[in-house]
Design an enzyme around this catalytic site. Structure first.
Site, PDB file in Angstrom:
ATOM      1  N   LYS A 186     -12.011  -3.282  17.988  1.00  0.00           N
ATOM      2  CA  LYS A 186     -10.808  -3.577  18.453  1.00  0.00           C
ATOM      3  C   LYS A 186     -10.399  -3.478  19.896  1.00  0.00           C
ATOM      4  CE  LYS A 186      -9.269  -2.936  13.468  1.00  0.00           C
ATOM      5  NZ  LYS A 186      -8.407  -3.108  12.657  1.00  0.00           N
ATOM      6  N   ASN A 229       0.900  -1.278   0.135  1.00  0.00           N
ATOM      7  CA  ASN A 229       0.103   0.013  -0.090  1.00  0.00           C
ATOM      8  C   ASN A 229       0.701   1.424   0.085  1.00  0.00           C
ATOM      9  OD1 ASN A 229       0.512   0.675   2.956  1.00  0.00           O
ATOM     10  ND2 ASN A 229      -0.404  -1.378   3.119  1.00  0.00           N
ATOM     11  N   ASP A 246      -4.787  -6.521   4.758  1.00  0.00           N
ATOM     12  CA  ASP A 246      -5.658  -7.232   5.494  1.00  0.00           C
ATOM     13  C   ASP A 246      -5.719  -8.721   4.698  1.00  0.00           C
ATOM     14  OD1 ASP A 246      -6.995  -5.465   7.128  1.00  0.00           O
ATOM     15  OD2 ASP A 246      -7.686  -4.395   5.670  1.00  0.00           O
ATOM     16  N   LYS A 278       9.729 -16.430 -10.282  1.00  0.00           N
ATOM     17  CA  LYS A 278       9.133 -15.375 -10.815  1.00  0.00           C
ATOM     18  C   LYS A 278       7.977 -15.689 -11.775  1.00  0.00           C
ATOM     19  CE  LYS A 278       9.685 -11.226 -13.769  1.00  0.00           C
ATOM     20  NZ  LYS A 278      10.452 -10.745 -14.646  1.00  0.00           N
TER      21      LYS A 278
HETATM   22  O1  PMT Z   1       2.545   6.475   6.440  1.00  0.00           O
HETATM   23  P1  PMT Z   1       1.966   7.627   5.843  1.00  0.00           P
HETATM   24  O2  PMT Z   1       2.365   7.602   4.510  1.00  0.00           O
HETATM   25  O3  PMT Z   1       2.483   8.806   6.753  1.00  0.00           O
HETATM   26  O4  PMT Z   1       0.504   7.460   6.075  1.00  0.00           O
HETATM   27  C1  PMT Z   1       0.120   7.701   7.215  1.00  0.00           C
HETATM   28  C2  PMT Z   1      -1.379   6.602   7.273  1.00  0.00           C
HETATM   29  C3  PMT Z   1      -2.490   7.011   6.369  1.00  0.00           C
HETATM   30  C4  PMT Z   1      -1.000   5.184   6.874  1.00  0.00           C
HETATM   31  C5  PMT Z   1      -1.981   6.525   8.749  1.00  0.00           C
HETATM   32  O5  PMT Z   1      -2.351   7.970   9.005  1.00  0.00           O
HETATM   33  C6  PMT Z   1      -3.036   5.647   8.860  1.00  0.00           C
HETATM   34  O6  PMT Z   1      -4.201   5.778   8.721  1.00  0.00           O
HETATM   35  N1  PMT Z   1      -2.617   4.388   9.344  1.00  0.00           N
HETATM   36  C7  PMT Z   1      -3.758   3.281   9.394  1.00  0.00           C
HETATM   37  C8  PMT Z   1      -3.755   2.559   8.103  1.00  0.00           C
HETATM   38  C9  PMT Z   1      -4.713   1.510   8.078  1.00  0.00           C
HETATM   39  O7  PMT Z   1      -4.486   0.269   7.987  1.00  0.00           O
HETATM   40  O8  PMT Z   1      -5.995   1.825   8.486  1.00  0.00           O
HETATM   41  P2  PMT Z   1      -7.415   0.330   8.754  1.00  0.00           P
HETATM   42  O9  PMT Z   1      -8.613   1.371   9.029  1.00  0.00           O
HETATM   43  O10 PMT Z   1      -7.276  -0.313   7.537  1.00  0.00           O
HETATM   44  O11 PMT Z   1      -6.991  -0.199   9.991  1.00  0.00           O
HETATM   45  C10 PMT Z   1      -7.386   0.278  11.490  1.00  0.00           C
HETATM   46  C11 PMT Z   1      -6.256   0.043  12.316  1.00  0.00           C
HETATM   47  O12 PMT Z   1      -5.998  -1.376  12.578  1.00  0.00           O
HETATM   48  C12 PMT Z   1      -5.113   0.587  12.349  1.00  0.00           C
HETATM   49  O13 PMT Z   1      -4.442   0.954  13.075  1.00  0.00           O
HETATM   50  C13 PMT Z   1      -4.174  -0.646  11.780  1.00  0.00           C
HETATM   51  O14 PMT Z   1      -2.638  -0.452  11.959  1.00  0.00           O
HETATM   52  C14 PMT Z   1      -4.972  -1.939  12.310  1.00  0.00           C
HETATM   53  N2  PMT Z   1      -4.750  -3.107  11.712  1.00  0.00           N
HETATM   54  C15 PMT Z   1      -5.412  -3.297  10.351  1.00  0.00           C
HETATM   55  C16 PMT Z   1      -5.530  -4.379   9.722  1.00  0.00           C
HETATM   56  C17 PMT Z   1      -4.916  -5.501  10.521  1.00  0.00           C
HETATM   57  N3  PMT Z   1      -4.932  -6.728   9.738  1.00  0.00           N
HETATM   58  N4  PMT Z   1      -4.399  -5.329  11.537  1.00  0.00           N
HETATM   59  C18 PMT Z   1      -4.435  -4.219  12.208  1.00  0.00           C
HETATM   60  O15 PMT Z   1      -3.708  -4.082  13.112  1.00  0.00           O
END
Ligand code: PMT
Length: 402
Positions: free
Chosen positions: A342, A210, A279, A289
């Site tokens: 969570k 990503n 995810d 490859k």
């Molecule tokens: O790194 P930058 O370029 O500065 O960008 C910053 C950012 C946009 C990445 C940051 O501000 C941000 O939003 N990070 C969370 C990104 C994310 O994965 O969001 P989510 O809504 O998919 O996940 C929610 C939370 O669960 C997050 O804290 C994530 O770390 C966590 N998660 C998600 C999926 C997973 N399988 N395990 C997790 O722990």
């Protein structure tokens, strides 16, 4: 942290002396008062006049000059300072310090020092890795001297390896962190931060990833360290340098991030998950490859990855657990759902479609959302400021829990 701090900077004779000039300038910009002590060899590289102009103070160079500023120069400097920094610190000064030698103004001042000492070794890799230098460094650390590890890279002598003086900006961060550990509001707290995106391999050359650069998470880690916390950064691939005074574990996949987080979780006080975690992962990772075929389409079957934050939420005891939510629609509704699912204490919601927010920007636009529905919306600001406000919120939550 440096406002009003009195720093004696010892400058010894290495090619990196030129960086010490910039260091003085940066320390002063942060509000520190700096007095420079130069060895005779350092003066072969840069003149005392340069340091005098940059520091705004007389430069101390010898025990024997008649125009000394203080009565007994080395004792006065030793008593004046809040901290001593030696940068660059040659193998020679480290050896002298380790042996308690006092044969010039700098070594004598350091021996008389009442305040903490930080050394920034800089030398040829062979000299740095020499067992005697390493023994001297170990001995100094046993005696309470703080050592900033040298950077790895191309050295003036033409070789590549450990021994470069870190960039002045990094040294300033390190010194800030050092003072923070004595006085910062987060001293004594253990903080786990995750940053950047995870990558899931498809074959040896391709991955599913990503757009996360790590800027948001690295800013949180850096600010927490500057406020005195002991910070562990678990990071996916990022081009950013690891912030000073931050311990880092580098990972690639979600599974690796999960393992690193689970291992550390029990001993943490605060966990902030800014990483963008994949995810899903490809079910089968090809050994070789994948070749282009005649078919127009390639199907990659993906399996669900573990949700790290949910896993941590289910094990939460004393920790403050903060998640981020990166959303492209229904920001608050989706963020709210994640808080509950969570078991979080707070979520930082960012609409990653907004200009100046989200992935790979220096600024962010976020909302702090709490389980009871309380909401705080922040305007666009640098990610370092978001990080500091987030840490303020964490400290408030800790106070309320106590
Ligand atoms: O790194 P930058 O370029 O500065 O960008 C910053 C950012 C946009 C990445 C940051 O501000 C941000 O939003 N990070 C969370 C990104 C994310 O994965 O969001 P989510 O809504 O998919 O996940 C929610 C939370 O669960 C997050 O804290 C994530 O770390 C966590 N998660 C998600 C999926 C997973 N399988 N395990 C997790 O722990």
């Amino acid at each position: 942290m440096l406002q009003g701090k009195k720093i004696v900077l010892g400058v010894t004779g290495g090619i990196a002396v030129y960086k010490a000039v910039d260091l003085v300038s940066r320390l002063r910009k942060q509000g520190a008062e700096v007095r420079v002590v130069m060895t005779e060899h350092a003066q072969e590289f840069v003149t005392p006049l340069t340091f005098k102009e940059i520091s705004g103070n007389q430069v101390a160079v010898s025990m024997w000059t008649s125009n000394q500023e203080f009565n007994v120069e080395h004792i006065s400097l030793a008593n004046w300072a809040d901290a001593f920094v030696v940068a660059p610190a040659t193998a020679n000064i480290l050896a002298k310090m380790a042996c308690g030698l006092a044969d010039d103004l700098l070594s004598t001042t350091l021996l008389a020092a009442q305040a903490p000492i930080i050394v920034c070794p800089a030398m040829n890799t062979g000299m740095y890795e020499n067992a005697i230098t390493q023994e001297n460094i170990a001995k100094l650390m046993q005696h309470g001297v703080t050592v900033m590890p040298p950077a790895v890279g191309h050295l003036a002598c033409g070789t590549t390896g450990a021994g470069r003086l870190p960039e002045p900006e990094e040294i300033v961060h390190f010194i800030n962190g050092f003072f923070a550990q004595c006085t910062g509001d987060m001293r004594g707290l253990r903080v786990l931060v995750t940053a950047a995106g995870t990558r899931e391999p498809i074959d040896p050359v391709r991955f599913v990833g990503n757009r996360s650069s790590g800027k948001m998470g690295y800013a949180v880690a850096q600010q927490a360290a500057e406020r005195g916390a002991e910070v562990l950064l678990v990071t996916g691939p990022s081009a950013l340098p690891i912030p000073a005074n931050v311990k880092a574990i580098k990972v690639e996949t979600t599974k690796e991030m999960l393992d690193a987080c689970l291992e550390a979780f029990g001993s943490m006080d605060v966990v902030i998950k800014a990483a963008a975690v994949a995810d899903y992962r490809p079910r089968d990772v090809a050994d070789q490859k994948i070749k282009k075929k005649t078919d127009d389409a390639l199907t990659v079957v993906m399996d669900k990855n573990p949700d790290i934050l949910k896993e941590l939420g289910s094990r939460k005891e004393k920790q403050i657990l903060v998640g981020f939510a990166a959303e492209t629609q229904n920001l608050l509704a989706n963020a709210k759902e994640k808080i509950i699912k969570k078991n979080l204490d707070m979520i930082v919601a960012n609409d990653v479609t907004a200009a100046g927010a989200g992935f790979n920007t220096d600024t962010n636009i976020v909302k702090f959302l709490y389980p009871d529905g309380k909401l705080r919306s922040l305007e666009q600001m640098p990610k370092t400021e978001v990080a500091n406000l987030l840490l303020d919120a964490v400290m408030e939550m800790r106070q309320q829990k106590m």
